[in-house]
Design a protein around this motif. Structure first.
Motif, short mmCIF file in Angstrom:
data_model
loop_
_atom_site.label_atom_id
_atom_site.label_comp_id
_atom_site.label_asym_id
_atom_site.label_seq_id
_atom_site.Cartn_x
_atom_site.Cartn_y
_atom_site.Cartn_z
N ASP A 227 0.83 -1.21 0.00
CA ASP A 227 0.00 0.00 0.00
C ASP A 227 0.87 1.26 0.00
O ASP A 227 0.61 2.22 -0.75
CB ASP A 227 -0.92 0.01 1.22
CG ASP A 227 -2.03 -1.02 1.11
OD1 ASP A 227 -2.27 -1.53 0.00
OD2 ASP A 227 -2.67 -1.31 2.14
N LEU A 228 1.91 1.28 0.85
CA LEU A 228 2.81 2.43 0.90
C LEU A 228 3.51 2.63 -0.44
O LEU A 228 3.61 3.74 -0.96
CB LEU A 228 3.84 2.26 2.01
CG LEU A 228 3.45 2.67 3.42
CD1 LEU A 228 4.61 2.41 4.37
CD2 LEU A 228 3.05 4.13 3.48
N GLY A 229 4.02 1.52 -1.01
CA GLY A 229 4.73 1.61 -2.27
C GLY A 229 3.85 2.17 -3.37
O GLY A 229 4.29 3.03 -4.15
N ALA A 234 2.56 6.60 -6.95
CA ALA A 234 1.53 7.47 -7.53
C ALA A 234 1.88 8.94 -7.35
O ALA A 234 1.55 9.78 -8.20
CB ALA A 234 0.17 7.16 -6.90
N GLU A 235 2.55 9.26 -6.25
CA GLU A 235 2.93 10.64 -5.95
C GLU A 235 4.35 10.96 -6.42
O GLU A 235 4.86 12.05 -6.18
CB GLU A 235 2.83 10.90 -4.45
CG GLU A 235 1.41 10.77 -3.91
CD GLU A 235 1.35 10.89 -2.39
OE1 GLU A 235 2.41 11.15 -1.78
OE2 GLU A 235 0.26 10.71 -1.83
N GLU A 236 5.00 9.96 -7.09
CA GLU A 236 6.36 10.11 -7.58
C GLU A 236 7.32 10.50 -6.46
O GLU A 236 8.13 11.42 -6.57
CB GLU A 236 6.42 11.13 -8.73
CG GLU A 236 5.59 10.69 -9.93
CD GLU A 236 5.69 11.66 -11.09
OE1 GLU A 236 6.20 12.78 -10.89
OE2 GLU A 236 5.26 11.30 -12.20
N GLN A 237 7.18 9.76 -5.33
CA GLN A 237 8.04 9.96 -4.17
C GLN A 237 8.81 8.68 -3.89
O GLN A 237 8.42 7.58 -4.31
CB GLN A 237 7.18 10.31 -2.94
CG GLN A 237 6.36 11.57 -3.05
CD GLN A 237 7.16 12.80 -2.67
OE1 GLN A 237 7.89 12.81 -1.68
NE2 GLN A 237 7.02 13.86 -3.44
N ALA A 265 10.63 3.30 -3.73
CA ALA A 265 9.19 3.10 -3.54
C ALA A 265 8.83 1.70 -4.04
O ALA A 265 7.65 1.40 -4.22
CB ALA A 265 8.40 4.16 -4.30
N HIS A 266 9.84 0.86 -4.25
CA HIS A 266 9.66 -0.49 -4.77
C HIS A 266 9.13 -1.40 -3.66
O HIS A 266 9.77 -1.54 -2.61
CB HIS A 266 11.01 -0.98 -5.29
CG HIS A 266 10.96 -2.27 -6.04
ND1 HIS A 266 9.92 -2.63 -6.85
CD2 HIS A 266 11.86 -3.29 -6.11
CE1 HIS A 266 10.17 -3.81 -7.41
NE2 HIS A 266 11.33 -4.22 -6.95
N ALA A 300 11.35 13.63 -3.84
CA ALA A 300 10.88 13.40 -5.20
C ALA A 300 11.71 12.31 -5.87
O ALA A 300 12.95 12.31 -5.79
CB ALA A 300 10.95 14.68 -6.01
N ALA A 301 11.05 11.38 -6.55
CA ALA A 301 11.75 10.26 -7.17
C ALA A 301 12.77 10.74 -8.20
O ALA A 301 13.85 10.16 -8.34
CB ALA A 301 10.73 9.32 -7.83
N GLU A 302 12.45 11.81 -8.92
CA GLU A 302 13.36 12.28 -9.97
C GLU A 302 14.64 12.86 -9.42
O GLU A 302 15.64 12.98 -10.14
CB GLU A 302 12.65 13.33 -10.83
CG GLU A 302 12.29 14.59 -10.08
CD GLU A 302 11.61 15.63 -10.94
OE1 GLU A 302 11.41 16.76 -10.46
OE2 GLU A 302 11.28 15.30 -12.10
#
Length: 347
Positions: A227-229, A234-237, A265-266, A300-302
């Motif tokens: 659920d967390l992942g 979805a939020e690109e975090q 986030a994997h 942020a994932a980026e």
């Protein structure tokens, strides 16, 4: 306006600061990260100079001072000295600062310099600075990638820069090989993106009765990690740390936190960290009322680096995860679940 300021305002001149609060750019026995409140106060020293400050919790930040050079009438290195003096005078905290024309070079300059000092890399010094640095010093190159490159004799940044791009692409793949070749030549188009200190996100599972079975607890942990992942993706975090809270039948609770090997986030990585936290508690006979997971230090994932992977299974798992995310967005959360997770509870 000084000649140094005029030069710094031209393209390619040093204008990025990588500031590591606490002097040592690598955590060690003498290193201690500032607590959250102090960290925000230290960030404010940078935002007093420029609005372009990117928080890198728990103890570092990037700052683009190009727009502040004319206002203060100082070079980037002089502004770095100003930040260091203010941190010492106001908070008793020393800094290690790298100054360069890009986030990549500024970060490497700080890591290569002496603790508590300022290290500047000018454009004409870039090739010489990078040439003899070990390939693992490049941001984003982890131990596995470094070992693979060293096996081909590419053990220094200079050798990677001199290698034909096609060779690196055969070893690492097209996109990763091209990106590594650019970084080895000091090319880093990544901008400094203003960000606030990282937040967190949590999920909790309460058992219908006091739970003694570790298999069921692990199943619930997988559901929470999944659920967390999904929410983070979805939020690109991505999360840099994970916290586990176990609530017992007597209303007491235990909380443990673990830093993740890399921001992620994997779901499998989050679940593995959750399992390790759970197993370390030794809850063989504990009556567990509920468990909660919290993803900490979100960013942020980026903006986060990811270890280059050569594991085909990992890449397949990530593609399957992305497909599952698309199915959930279209058909609901029950459309895709990892095997072994707890079934959704009836509403």
């Amino acid at each position: 306006m000084t000649d140094a300021v005029r030069a710094a305002e031209t393209a390619g001149e040093p204008h990025v600061l990588y500031v590591h609060f606490g002097a040592a750019p690598h955590p060690g026995p003498a290193h201690s990260a500032p607590h959250e409140g102090r960290y925000e106060e230290l960030l404010a020293l940078l935002t007093d100079i420029t609005p372009l400050v990117q928080a890198l919790p728990p103890d570092a930040a990037l700052a683009d001072v190009r727009g502040a050079l004319r206002y203060f009438g100082r070079s980037a290195a002089e502004l770095a000295q100003l930040v260091r003096l203010r941190a010492l005078a106001l908070h008793g905290t020393d800094c290690t600062v790298g100054v360069a024309a890009s986030p990549l070079l500024a970060r490497m300059a700080a890591q290569a310099g002496e603790p508590g000092r300022i290290r500047q890399v000018r454009p004409e010094e870039t090739a010489g600075f990078l040439d003899r640095r070990p390939v693992a010093a490049l941001h984003g190159v982890g131990p596995a990638t470094a070992r693979t490159l060293c096996a081909y004799g590419l053990d220094s940044v200079g050798r990677v820069a001199a290698a034909p791009p096609a060779t690196l692409q055969r070893i690492l793949g097209a996109a990763q090989g091209r990106r590594l070749h650019e970084r080895a030549r000091g090319v880093d188009p990544t901008p400094v993106t203003p960000t606030a200190p990282a937040r967190s996100a949590g999920a909790e599972h309460r058992f219908e009765r006091d739970e003694l079975d570790p298999v069921r607890r692990r199943s619930a942990l997988l559901t929470l990690a999944d659920d967390l992942g999904f929410r983070l993706r979805a939020e690109e975090q991505v999360a840099r740390a994970l916290s586990l809270t176990v609530r017992y039948a007597d209303r007491s609770a235990t909380t443990r936190t673990r830093a993740l090997a890399e921001p992620t986030a994997h779901t499998p990585a989050l679940a593995a960290a959750a399992y390790a936290l759970h197993d370390a508690l030794g809850l063989q006979r504990a009556r567990v009322r509920g468990i909660a997971l919290r993803a900490e230090e979100l960013t942020a994932a980026e903006l986060a680096s990811r270890q280059l992977s050569f594991d085909v299974r990992d890449e397949k798992a990530r593609r399957a995860e992305a497909a599952g995310d698309r199915a959930r967005r279209r058909f609901g959360m029950a459309a895709a679940r990892p095997a072994g997770s707890a079934p959704p509870r009836a509403a």
